[in-house]
Design an enzyme around this catalytic site. Structure first.
Site, PDB file in Angstrom:
ATOM      1  N   LYS A 177       0.880  -1.176   0.000  1.00 13.23           N
ATOM      2  CA  LYS A 177       0.000   0.000   0.000  1.00 13.23           C
ATOM      3  C   LYS A 177       0.911   1.218   0.000  1.00 13.23           C
ATOM      4  O   LYS A 177       1.330   1.716   1.051  1.00 13.23           O
ATOM      5  CB  LYS A 177      -0.893  -0.033   1.247  1.00 13.23           C
ATOM      6  CG  LYS A 177      -2.261   0.605   1.070  1.00 13.23           C
ATOM      7  CD  LYS A 177      -2.246   2.027   0.589  1.00 13.23           C
ATOM      8  CE  LYS A 177      -2.005   3.026   1.689  1.00 13.23           C
ATOM      9  NZ  LYS A 177      -1.754   4.403   1.162  1.00 13.23           N
ATOM     10  N   GLU A 253       8.743   2.284  11.374  1.00 12.85           N
ATOM     11  CA  GLU A 253       9.803   3.280  11.191  1.00 12.85           C
ATOM     12  C   GLU A 253       9.112   4.627  11.049  1.00 12.85           C
ATOM     13  O   GLU A 253       8.467   4.897  10.039  1.00 12.85           O
ATOM     14  CB  GLU A 253      10.634   2.927   9.949  1.00 12.85           C
ATOM     15  CG  GLU A 253      11.411   1.631  10.164  1.00 12.85           C
ATOM     16  CD  GLU A 253      12.098   1.090   8.926  1.00 12.85           C
ATOM     17  OE1 GLU A 253      11.915   1.649   7.835  1.00 12.85           O
ATOM     18  OE2 GLU A 253      12.820   0.090   9.063  1.00 12.85           O
ATOM     19  N   CYS A 287      13.498  10.962   6.817  1.00 14.23           N
ATOM     20  CA  CYS A 287      13.261  10.816   8.257  1.00 14.23           C
ATOM     21  C   CYS A 287      14.547  11.033   9.040  1.00 14.23           C
ATOM     22  O   CYS A 287      14.511  11.387  10.208  1.00 14.23           O
ATOM     23  CB  CYS A 287      12.703   9.436   8.546  1.00 14.23           C
ATOM     24  SG  CYS A 287      13.746   8.140   7.861  1.00 14.23           S
ATOM     25  N   GLU A 389       8.447  17.519  14.528  1.00  8.21           N
ATOM     26  CA  GLU A 389       9.055  17.265  13.223  1.00  8.21           C
ATOM     27  C   GLU A 389       8.398  18.162  12.166  1.00  8.21           C
ATOM     28  O   GLU A 389       7.180  18.184  12.042  1.00  8.21           O
ATOM     29  CB  GLU A 389       8.837  15.798  12.833  1.00  8.21           C
ATOM     30  CG  GLU A 389       9.462  15.420  11.503  1.00  8.21           C
ATOM     31  CD  GLU A 389       9.103  14.004  11.067  1.00  8.21           C
ATOM     32  OE1 GLU A 389       7.900  13.642  11.094  1.00  8.21           O
ATOM     33  OE2 GLU A 389      10.019  13.265  10.689  1.00  8.21           O
TER      34      GLU A 389
HETATM   35  P1  NAD Z   1       1.918   9.107   6.635  1.00  9.91           P
HETATM   36  O1  NAD Z   1       1.937   8.467   7.979  1.00  9.91           O
HETATM   37  O2  NAD Z   1       1.016  10.241   6.390  1.00  9.91           O
HETATM   38  O3  NAD Z   1       1.582   8.032   5.513  1.00  9.91           O
HETATM   39  C1  NAD Z   1       2.331   6.860   5.341  1.00  9.91           C
HETATM   40  C2  NAD Z   1       1.459   5.773   4.780  1.00  9.91           C
HETATM   41  O4  NAD Z   1       0.470   5.403   5.737  1.00  9.91           O
HETATM   42  C3  NAD Z   1       0.710   6.164   3.515  1.00  9.91           C
HETATM   43  O5  NAD Z   1       0.738   5.062   2.632  1.00  9.91           O
HETATM   44  C4  NAD Z   1      -0.688   6.430   4.032  1.00  9.91           C
HETATM   45  O6  NAD Z   1      -1.692   6.257   3.066  1.00  9.91           O
HETATM   46  C5  NAD Z   1      -0.805   5.386   5.118  1.00  9.91           C
HETATM   47  N1  NAD Z   1      -1.802   5.666   6.149  1.00  9.91           N
HETATM   48  C6  NAD Z   1      -2.180   6.880   6.634  1.00  9.91           C
HETATM   49  N2  NAD Z   1      -3.110   6.717   7.610  1.00  9.91           N
HETATM   50  C7  NAD Z   1      -3.318   5.378   7.741  1.00  9.91           C
HETATM   51  C8  NAD Z   1      -4.165   4.581   8.567  1.00  9.91           C
HETATM   52  N3  NAD Z   1      -4.977   5.120   9.477  1.00  9.91           N
HETATM   53  N4  NAD Z   1      -4.126   3.241   8.416  1.00  9.91           N
HETATM   54  C9  NAD Z   1      -3.301   2.665   7.519  1.00  9.91           C
HETATM   55  N5  NAD Z   1      -2.493   3.372   6.694  1.00  9.91           N
HETATM   56  C10 NAD Z   1      -2.482   4.713   6.816  1.00  9.91           C
HETATM   57  O7  NAD Z   1       3.445   9.496   6.366  1.00  9.91           O
HETATM   58  P2  NAD Z   1       4.002  10.342   5.140  1.00  9.91           P
HETATM   59  O8  NAD Z   1       3.555  11.744   5.342  1.00  9.91           O
HETATM   60  O9  NAD Z   1       3.725   9.629   3.881  1.00  9.91           O
HETATM   61  O10 NAD Z   1       5.589  10.239   5.378  1.00  9.91           O
HETATM   62  C11 NAD Z   1       6.320  11.163   6.115  1.00  9.91           C
HETATM   63  C12 NAD Z   1       6.581  10.646   7.522  1.00  9.91           C
HETATM   64  O11 NAD Z   1       7.257   9.398   7.448  1.00  9.91           O
HETATM   65  C13 NAD Z   1       7.486  11.539   8.327  1.00  9.91           C
HETATM   66  O12 NAD Z   1       7.002  11.623   9.639  1.00  9.91           O
HETATM   67  C14 NAD Z   1       8.817  10.813   8.321  1.00  9.91           C
HETATM   68  O13 NAD Z   1       9.667  11.108   9.390  1.00  9.91           O
HETATM   69  C15 NAD Z   1       8.381   9.395   8.327  1.00  9.91           C
HETATM   70  N6  NAD Z   1       9.426   8.522   7.800  1.00  9.91           N
HETATM   71  C16 NAD Z   1      10.090   7.682   8.655  1.00  9.91           C
HETATM   72  C17 NAD Z   1      11.123   6.874   8.182  1.00  9.91           C
HETATM   73  C18 NAD Z   1      11.891   5.959   9.096  1.00  9.91           C
HETATM   74  O14 NAD Z   1      12.584   5.081   8.589  1.00  9.91           O
HETATM   75  N7  NAD Z   1      11.825   6.123  10.399  1.00  9.91           N
HETATM   76  C19 NAD Z   1      11.441   6.913   6.829  1.00  9.91           C
HETATM   77  C20 NAD Z   1      10.742   7.779   5.996  1.00  9.91           C
HETATM   78  C21 NAD Z   1       9.720   8.564   6.494  1.00  9.91           C
END
Ligand code: NAD
Length: 485
Positions: A177, A253, A287, A389
Site C-alpha cells: 500500500k 519506522e 526521516c 518534526e
Molecule cells: P503518513 O503516515 O502520512 O503516511 C504513510 C502511509 O500510511 C501512507 O501510505 C498512508 O496512506 C498510510 N496511512 C495513513 N493513515 C493510515 C491509517 N490510518 N491506516 C493505515 N495506513 C495509513 O506518512 P508520510 O507523510 O507519507 O511520510 C512522512 C513521515 O514518514 C514523516 O514523519 C517521516 O519522518 C516518516 N518517515 C520515517 C522513516 C523511518 O525510517 N523512520 C522513513 C521515511 C519517512
C-alpha cells in the site's frame, strides 16, 4: 500530456478501482496520473490471493526464491529511466538525487536481501541434560505469512522495497500500500513483477489512502499476519490501534527530530558540508534529516554564517536540470504544513538567518510546492519548532558549552531516530555517539548505510529494527526444536 492510469495489481491481474483520484506533480501542479483506489473487496481479494500463494512461495528453495528477487532487481535496472521519470514526476526531487539514491537503492534492496537469505546461519545451542546427556536446540524460522507493507512518500521506491525485499526473501507474500501521494513507482514494481514471472499472488498492490481506504482495510483485516509501516508517528499509533484486536506484529519506522552535534575540534568544512546535506537533502524530507544543530560556542557564529551561506547559495530548480540541488516539497498540502512552521518559528521568537519563505521564479514553478532552504536561531529549547518534526528544508542552530550539555540537548526529545556527531576526537566520537538515545548515530558522516546493520528508532520514532538479520527476525516466526541426543 498523457495522464497515466495507475491500477491495482491483485492475484496477478491489473485492475481498475471502484473510484479514482488525481495525482498532481509538485513542480508546476500539473495533473500527471489517475490513481485507481482499491475497494475493501479488492483488498480482501488481494489478501486471499496472497494466502493462496503463500505455501508454494514459502516452500520454494531459497535459491529459487532469491533468483526471483534478483529478477526483480534486474527488472528495475532495465527500466531505470521509467522508474526515474516516475519518481521525479511524483516527488519533484532532483535527478541528481533520484538517479543516485532512490532508484539504484530500490534495486539494491532486492539484491542485498537475496544475498542475505542465501547466507544466513541458524541459531542453535547444545544443552546439558539432567541425565548427563545433551540436547540440541535450533530455532527453525518460518515466514510470518501475509504481510502488509504501508509506505510513505518521501523515498517511495526505496522505502517500499526496503520492506518488500526482505518479506519476499524470507518466504512471505505481500500486499503493498504505497502512499497516495507517490503511487507511480509501486505500480512500475508490480509491472516488473508481472513481467519477471513472479508467481501469481505473491506480490499484490492496493492503491488508496489511510482511513476508510486501502490502508485501513489492510490493517483491520483479520487474515493479515503482520504490518510493516514507515510514516508519521501519529499514523503508527492509529495502525497500532487497528491491529490491537488481532495482536498482530508490527514494525514501525516513524518520524524524527534529529540532532547534529558539531564540536569545535571538528573538521570545519567537512562539518558544514555534512550538516548542509543532512538538513537539505531531498528538501529535508528524509526521516533521518537533521532539524536541530548544536554547535560548540567557539565556532558557533562562524558555523551559522557558513551554513546560512550554503542555504542561500542552494540551487533550487527544475528536477531534470542536473545542477539542481533542491526541488520542491512533495505537495502543496505539505508546503502548507511547512509554511505553518515558518510562521510559528517567528511567533516563537526565532531569528530567520536564511530563507523563511517561498522562492519566486516567474514561471510555471510558481504553481508548484517550493520553499526556501531555511535556518533559524534563537529559539528556546521548549519551542514547538524544536520539539515537533517539520519534515522540510529547515533547521535550528543553537550553541553549547560542554559535552554533557550537548548530549542533554540532543536527547531532550520524544523521538529517537538518528544523530550525527562531528568531531576529530576519536574517543569523544565514540562516547557521544553511544550516549545518543537513537537507533542510528553517525560520526563524521550522515546517511551512510550498510543494509546489514540495524535500522530504526525508539520512542516516537518507531518499534523494532529492520536490516540484515533484524529483518529476518520481523519477517519470520521461530519454532525452537529441541532434540534429546
Ligand atoms: P503518513 O503516515 O502520512 O503516511 C504513510 C502511509 O500510511 C501512507 O501510505 C498512508 O496512506 C498510510 N496511512 C495513513 N493513515 C493510515 C491509517 N490510518 N491506516 C493505515 N495506513 C495509513 O506518512 P508520510 O507523510 O507519507 O511520510 C512522512 C513521515 O514518514 C514523516 O514523519 C517521516 O519522518 C516518516 N518517515 C520515517 C522513516 C523511518 O525510517 N523512520 C522513513 C521515511 C519517512
Amino acid at each position: 500530456m498523457t495522464i497515466r492510469q495507475l491500477r491495482n495489481y491483485i492475484d496477478g491481474r491489473f485492475e481498475d478501482g471502484t473510484s479514482t483520484f488525481d495525482k498532481h506533480n509538485p513542480v508546476d501542479g500539473q495533473r500527471i496520473a489517475q490513481v485507481h483506489e482499491a475497494s475493501r473487496e479488492q483488498v480482501n481479494r488481494a489478501i486471499a490471493a496472497a494466502h493462496r500463494a503463500l505455501p508454494a512461495w514459502a516452500g520454494l528453495s531459497v535459491e529459487a526464491r532469491t533468483d526471483h528477487l534478483l529478477a526483480l532487481a534486474d527488472g528495475i535496472t532495465r527500466r531505470f529511466d521509467d522508474f526515474l521519470q516516475a519518481e521525479i514526476g511524483d516527488t519533484g526531487k532532483p535527478i541528481s538525487w533520484a538517479s543516485k539514491i532512490d532508484i539504484p537503492r530500490g534495486a539494491a534492496n532486492f539484491r542485498a536481501f537475496a544475498e542475505l537469505a542465501r547466507t544466513l546461519d541458524m541459531e542453535s545451542y547444545m544443552t546439558d541434560t539432567p541425565d548427563g546427556r545433551q540436547a540440541l536446540n535450533y530455532a527453525y524460522r518460518k515466514p510470518l505469512g501475509v504481510v502488509g507493507v504501508i509506505s510513505p512518500w518521501n523515498l517511495p521506491l526505496l522505502l517500499l522495497t526496503w520492506k518488500v525485499a526482505p518479506a519476499l526473501a524470507f518466504g512471505n507474500t505481500v500486499i503493498m500500500k504505497p502512499s497516495e501521494v507517490t503511487p507511480s513507482t509501486a505500480t512500475l514494481l508490480a509491472e516488473v513483477a508481472d513481467q519477471a514471472g513472479l508467481p501469481v499472488g505473491v506480490l499484490n498492490l492496493a492503491h488508496g489512502f489511510g482511513p476508510d481506504s486501502a490502508g485501513e482495510f489492510l490493517t483491520t483485516h483479520p487474515d493479515i499476519d503482520g504490518i510493516t509501516f514507515t510514516g508519521e508517528s501519529a499514523t503508527g499509533a492509529a495502525i497500532m490501534r487497528a491491529v490491537a484486536p488481532g495482536v498482530k506484529p508490527v514494525s514501525f519506522e516513524l518520524g524524527g527530530k534529529n540532532a547534529a552535534l558539531v564540536f569545535a575540534d571538528a573538521d570545519f568544512d567537512a562539518a558544514v558540508d555534512g550538516v548542509t546535506r543532512s538538513v537539505f537533502s531531498n528538501c529535508g524530507q528524509v526521516c533521518l534529516c537533521t532539524e536541530r544543530v548544536y554547535v560548540e560556542r567557539p565556532i558557533y557564529e562562524r558555523f551559522v554564517a557558513a551554513l546560512a551561506a550554503r542555504a542561500r547559495d542552494m540551487r533550487i530548480g527544475w528536477p531534470l536540470d542536473p545542477n539542481t540541488e533542491m526541488g520542491p516539497l512533495v505537495s502543496r498540502e505539505h508546503r502548507e504544513k511547512v509554511m505553518s512552521y515558518f510562521a510559528l518559528a517567528r511567533e516563537e521568537g526565532a531569528t530567520v538567518v536564511a530563507g523563511g519563505g517561498v522562492p519566486v521564479f516567474g514561471d510555471a514553478r510558481d504553481a508548484g510546492a517550493y520553499v526556501q532552504p531555511t535556518i533559524w536561531t534563537g529559539l528556546k529549547e521548549d519551542a514547538r519548532c524544536i520539539k515537533e518534526e517539520v519534515f522540510g528544508p529547515v533547521c535550528h542552530v543553537a550553541p553549547f558549552d560542554t559535552e554533557e550539555e550537548a548530549i542533554r540537548l540532543a536527547n531532550d526529545t520524544r523521538y529517537g531516530l538518528a544523530a550525527a556527531v562531528w568531531t576529530q576526537n576519536l574517543t569523544r566520537g565514540h562516547r557521544v555517539a553511544q550516549a545518543m538515545k537513537v537507533g542510528l548515530a553517525w560520526v563524521n558522516c550522515w546517511f551512510l548505510r550498510d543494509l546489514r546493520t540495524p535500522f530504526g528508532g525508539s520512542g516516537l520514532s518507531g518499534i523494532g529494527r529492520e536490516g540484515g538479520r533484524h529483518s529476518l527476525h520481523f519477517y519470520t516466526e521461530p519454532t525452537n526444536v529441541c532434540i534429546k541426543l
